[in-house]
Design a protein around this motif. Sequence first.
Motif, PDB file in Angstrom:
ATOM      1  N   MET A   1       4.187 -24.369   2.347  1.00  0.00           N
ATOM      2  CA  MET A   1       3.957 -22.937   2.408  1.00  0.00           C
ATOM      3  C   MET A   1       4.911 -22.250   1.436  1.00  0.00           C
ATOM      4  SD  MET A   1       1.560 -22.636   4.643  1.00  0.00           S
ATOM      5  CE  MET A   1       1.412 -21.319   5.801  1.00  0.00           C
ATOM      6  N   LYS A   2       4.428 -21.225   0.810  1.00  0.00           N
ATOM      7  CA  LYS A   2       5.207 -20.477  -0.167  1.00  0.00           C
ATOM      8  C   LYS A   2       5.261 -19.015   0.271  1.00  0.00           C
ATOM      9  CE  LYS A   2       6.086 -20.266  -4.998  1.00  0.00           C
ATOM     10  NZ  LYS A   2       7.468 -20.641  -5.027  1.00  0.00           N
ATOM     11  N   GLN A   3       6.343 -18.336  -0.101  1.00  0.00           N
ATOM     12  CA  GLN A   3       6.465 -16.921   0.235  1.00  0.00           C
ATOM     13  C   GLN A   3       6.031 -16.061  -0.952  1.00  0.00           C
ATOM     14  OE1 GLN A   3       9.904 -15.484   2.382  1.00  0.00           O
ATOM     15  NE2 GLN A   3      10.439 -17.578   2.913  1.00  0.00           N
ATOM     16  N   TYR A   4       5.341 -14.962  -0.612  1.00  0.00           N
ATOM     17  CA  TYR A   4       4.865 -14.008  -1.616  1.00  0.00           C
ATOM     18  C   TYR A   4       5.269 -12.603  -1.199  1.00  0.00           C
ATOM     19  CZ  TYR A   4       1.910 -17.733  -3.411  1.00  0.00           C
ATOM     20  OH  TYR A   4       1.465 -18.906  -3.949  1.00  0.00           O
ATOM     21  N   LEU A   5       5.599 -11.810  -2.196  1.00  0.00           N
ATOM     22  CA  LEU A   5       5.883 -10.392  -1.998  1.00  0.00           C
ATOM     23  C   LEU A   5       4.608  -9.617  -2.297  1.00  0.00           C
ATOM     24  CD1 LEU A   5       7.915  -8.022  -1.594  1.00  0.00           C
ATOM     25  CD2 LEU A   5       8.274  -8.115  -4.079  1.00  0.00           C
ATOM     26  N   ILE A   6       4.154  -8.853  -1.327  1.00  0.00           N
ATOM     27  CA  ILE A   6       2.993  -7.977  -1.502  1.00  0.00           C
ATOM     28  C   ILE A   6       3.546  -6.560  -1.576  1.00  0.00           C
ATOM     29  CG2 ILE A   6       0.861  -7.115  -0.468  1.00  0.00           C
ATOM     30  CD1 ILE A   6       0.547  -9.868   0.870  1.00  0.00           C
ATOM     31  N   SER A   7       3.494  -5.968  -2.770  1.00  0.00           N
ATOM     32  CA  SER A   7       4.073  -4.642  -3.008  1.00  0.00           C
ATOM     33  C   SER A   7       2.979  -3.590  -3.056  1.00  0.00           C
ATOM     34  CB  SER A   7       4.830  -4.624  -4.350  1.00  0.00           C
ATOM     35  OG  SER A   7       5.825  -5.611  -4.376  1.00  0.00           O
ATOM     36  N   MET A   8       3.245  -2.457  -2.407  1.00  0.00           N
ATOM     37  CA  MET A   8       2.291  -1.352  -2.355  1.00  0.00           C
ATOM     38  C   MET A   8       2.861  -0.189  -3.161  1.00  0.00           C
ATOM     39  SD  MET A   8       1.552  -1.695   1.675  1.00  0.00           S
ATOM     40  CE  MET A   8       1.514  -3.360   2.323  1.00  0.00           C
ATOM     41  N   TYR A   9       2.129   0.227  -4.175  1.00  0.00           N
ATOM     42  CA  TYR A   9       2.594   1.285  -5.066  1.00  0.00           C
ATOM     43  C   TYR A   9       1.904   2.602  -4.747  1.00  0.00           C
ATOM     44  CZ  TYR A   9       5.235  -2.111  -7.575  1.00  0.00           C
ATOM     45  OH  TYR A   9       6.169  -3.059  -7.888  1.00  0.00           O
ATOM     46  N   GLN A  10       2.714   3.653  -4.608  1.00  0.00           N
ATOM     47  CA  GLN A  10       2.209   4.985  -4.278  1.00  0.00           C
ATOM     48  C   GLN A  10       2.349   5.904  -5.481  1.00  0.00           C
ATOM     49  OE1 GLN A  10       4.847   5.757  -0.952  1.00  0.00           O
ATOM     50  NE2 GLN A  10       3.158   5.401   0.453  1.00  0.00           N
ATOM     51  N   PRO A  11       1.426   6.835  -5.641  1.00  0.00           N
ATOM     52  CA  PRO A  11       1.566   7.796  -6.739  1.00  0.00           C
ATOM     53  C   PRO A  11       2.717   8.764  -6.461  1.00  0.00           C
ATOM     54  CG  PRO A  11      -0.335   8.332  -5.389  1.00  0.00           C
ATOM     55  CD  PRO A  11       0.216   7.034  -4.868  1.00  0.00           C
ATOM     56  N   ASP A  12       3.422   9.140  -7.522  1.00  0.00           N
ATOM     57  CA  ASP A  12       4.458  10.159  -7.385  1.00  0.00           C
ATOM     58  C   ASP A  12       3.793  11.499  -7.152  1.00  0.00           C
ATOM     59  OD1 ASP A  12       6.550   8.430  -7.735  1.00  0.00           O
ATOM     60  OD2 ASP A  12       6.759   8.811  -9.875  1.00  0.00           O
ATOM     61  N   GLY A  13       4.512  12.374  -6.521  1.00  0.00           N
ATOM     62  CA  GLY A  13       3.984  13.713  -6.303  1.00  0.00           C
ATOM     63  C   GLY A  13       4.415  14.242  -4.958  1.00  0.00           C
ATOM     64  N   PRO A  14       4.236  15.529  -4.797  1.00  0.00           N
ATOM     65  CA  PRO A  14       4.664  16.164  -3.554  1.00  0.00           C
ATOM     66  C   PRO A  14       3.741  15.833  -2.393  1.00  0.00           C
ATOM     67  CG  PRO A  14       3.549  17.749  -4.941  1.00  0.00           C
ATOM     68  CD  PRO A  14       3.646  16.473  -5.737  1.00  0.00           C
ATOM     69  N   GLY A  15       4.329  15.841  -1.234  1.00  0.00           N
ATOM     70  CA  GLY A  15       3.533  15.756  -0.009  1.00  0.00           C
ATOM     71  C   GLY A  15       3.067  14.366   0.345  1.00  0.00           C
ATOM     72  N   TRP A  95      -4.778 -11.470   1.539  1.00  0.00           N
ATOM     73  CA  TRP A  95      -4.070 -10.455   2.320  1.00  0.00           C
ATOM     74  C   TRP A  95      -3.866  -9.193   1.498  1.00  0.00           C
ATOM     75  CZ3 TRP A  95      -4.193 -10.820   7.255  1.00  0.00           C
ATOM     76  CH2 TRP A  95      -4.225 -12.067   7.861  1.00  0.00           C
ATOM     77  N   ALA A  96      -3.559  -9.342   0.220  1.00  0.00           N
ATOM     78  CA  ALA A  96      -3.369  -8.176  -0.652  1.00  0.00           C
ATOM     79  C   ALA A  96      -4.652  -7.351  -0.730  1.00  0.00           C
ATOM     80  CB  ALA A  96      -2.938  -8.628  -2.046  1.00  0.00           C
TER      81      ALA A  96
END
Length: 118
Positions: A1-15, A95-96
């Motif tokens: 088994m190997k480990q993976y990083l699943i990164s979630m990117y959000q847009p910059d901006g207010p609110g 999963w991603a």
Amino acid sequence: MKQYLISMYQPDGPGRPDPEFLGKVMREIHQIRDELQSQGSWVFAGGLHDVSSATVVRVRNGETLITDGPFAEGKEHLGGFTIVRVADLDAALGWAKRYAQATTLPIEVRPFMDEGGD
């Protein structure tokens, strides 16, 4: 088994997204986490505060410099992540895909470096 990083990117901006949309997203994220945990594949996850809360520490010529704000300027920033332990990249990408469908955000998958034979 190997480990993976699943990164979630959000847009910059207010609110933040409206509460109804965010509630639906969070329910789906919790459902995915529950499934990962039941399979023994969940390692760790977390959401991050807004990028404006970031502090950068670096050393130049032996001096430590501390500055407010993100290291890199961009239109998106790391908003959260999950670490999974799965058989291979295809499983991590599955999963991603679930996270991308749930959040409507771009998701990046990266393997951790060799973990001593994993």
